[in-house]
Design an enzyme around this catalytic site. Structure first.
Site, mmCIF file in Angstrom:
data_model
loop_
_atom_site.group_PDB
_atom_site.id
_atom_site.type_symbol
_atom_site.label_atom_id
_atom_site.label_comp_id
_atom_site.label_asym_id
_atom_site.label_seq_id
_atom_site.Cartn_x
_atom_site.Cartn_y
_atom_site.Cartn_z
ATOM 1 N N HIS B 7 0.526 -1.254 0.134
ATOM 2 C CA HIS B 7 0.435 0.064 0.101
ATOM 3 C C HIS B 7 0.814 1.525 -0.182
ATOM 4 O O HIS B 7 2.150 0.899 0.571
ATOM 5 C CB HIS B 7 -0.945 -0.163 0.840
ATOM 6 C CG HIS B 7 -0.447 0.777 3.200
ATOM 7 N ND1 HIS B 7 0.096 -0.955 3.270
ATOM 8 C CD2 HIS B 7 0.178 1.169 3.664
ATOM 9 C CE1 HIS B 7 0.554 -0.786 4.199
ATOM 10 N NE2 HIS B 7 0.808 0.542 4.501
ATOM 11 N N HIS B 79 4.243 7.122 3.965
ATOM 12 C CA HIS B 79 4.639 5.549 3.900
ATOM 13 C C HIS B 79 4.843 5.050 2.426
ATOM 14 O O HIS B 79 3.130 5.436 2.189
ATOM 15 C CB HIS B 79 4.924 5.161 5.298
ATOM 16 C CG HIS B 79 3.300 4.297 5.611
ATOM 17 N ND1 HIS B 79 3.198 4.598 6.234
ATOM 18 C CD2 HIS B 79 3.384 3.444 5.187
ATOM 19 C CE1 HIS B 79 2.042 4.049 6.487
ATOM 20 N NE2 HIS B 79 2.582 3.093 5.941
ATOM 21 N N GLU B 130 7.881 1.007 5.015
ATOM 22 C CA GLU B 130 7.204 -0.542 6.451
ATOM 23 C C GLU B 130 7.321 -1.408 5.510
ATOM 24 O O GLU B 130 7.186 -1.172 4.092
ATOM 25 C CB GLU B 130 6.388 0.327 6.370
ATOM 26 C CG GLU B 130 5.208 -0.890 7.257
ATOM 27 C CD GLU B 130 3.652 -0.990 7.094
ATOM 28 O OE1 GLU B 130 2.811 0.037 6.429
ATOM 29 O OE2 GLU B 130 3.251 -1.289 8.730
#
Lengths: 134, 134
Positions: B7, B79, B130
């Site tokens: 994502h 992010h 991430e």
């Protein structure tokens, strides 16, 4: 209306070191650098399984990412690009809702050779959005 | 090593209006808002054909995105999350290369119930990365 995420673009001050990090440390598949003088950037594509990340380094005096890198010297996420089937229909729908299209509002041929438009970050939660007709 | 783009996360000051824009104006499929008090955010998933965008709104006093929104009141890209098969192997490889893992360096259970780590933006062209084990 909204199709695939075509890419996430990350502006980088040093394309070679950013590419090496993704290739060597994260083990990603990366393209050779491509100079796109008409767009004022040199680009490396990081090819993920479902989409791609584009690393952009300024090229030439009037690079559209020079200002961004002046504000963000380490680099940073610059824009996201969503695919649409009909960019004029998308533009008209966005304008009718009050969203601002950058430039003169007419689609231009983007870095992938397809019609693109950019939407004002103030209208999209501080995020520069590119639409690409595919 | 690097798998799918899981994502892109966008921090937003007003989840309802950001969601409405993606749903009504861009015609995207969006989820209902989900409060994740353990993670200090309320999230809406924008489901694209190949990945998703997560809109994050602060929840509670110690939200991890509160500082970002203080610096970026309109919101912004917060992010990117990449999938890896083995997060401990990925972490060890990153650390060996000199990349910094945030926190104590141990994977935590993330918002999707899977082990995650965050990498220092200074090591990734100003981009908070991430990693999620899938």
């Amino acid at each position: 209306m909204l199709g695939r995420l075509n890419h996430v673009a990350i502006a980088v001050p040093d394309l070679a070191s950013a590419t090496a990090l993704y290739r060597d440390t994260l083990g990603a598949k990366v393209s050779a650098p491509q100079a796109l003088p008409d767009h004022g950037v040199t680009v490396v594509f990081i090819e993920l399984d479902n989409t791609k990340v584009e690393l952009l380094e300024p090229l030439g005096e009037a690079s559209p990412i020079a200002g961004f890198l002046a504000k963000n010297p380490d680099g940073g996420m610059h824009h996201v690009c969503y695919e649409v089937e009909d960019i004029v229909e998308a533009r008209d729908r966005l304008k009718a809702s009050g969203a601002r299209v950058l430039g003169d509002g007419e689609p231009k041929i983007g870095a992938h050779g397809k019609p693109v438009l950019f939407l004002h970050p103030k209208d999209f939660s501080g995020t520069l959005v590119e639409l690409e007709q595919v």
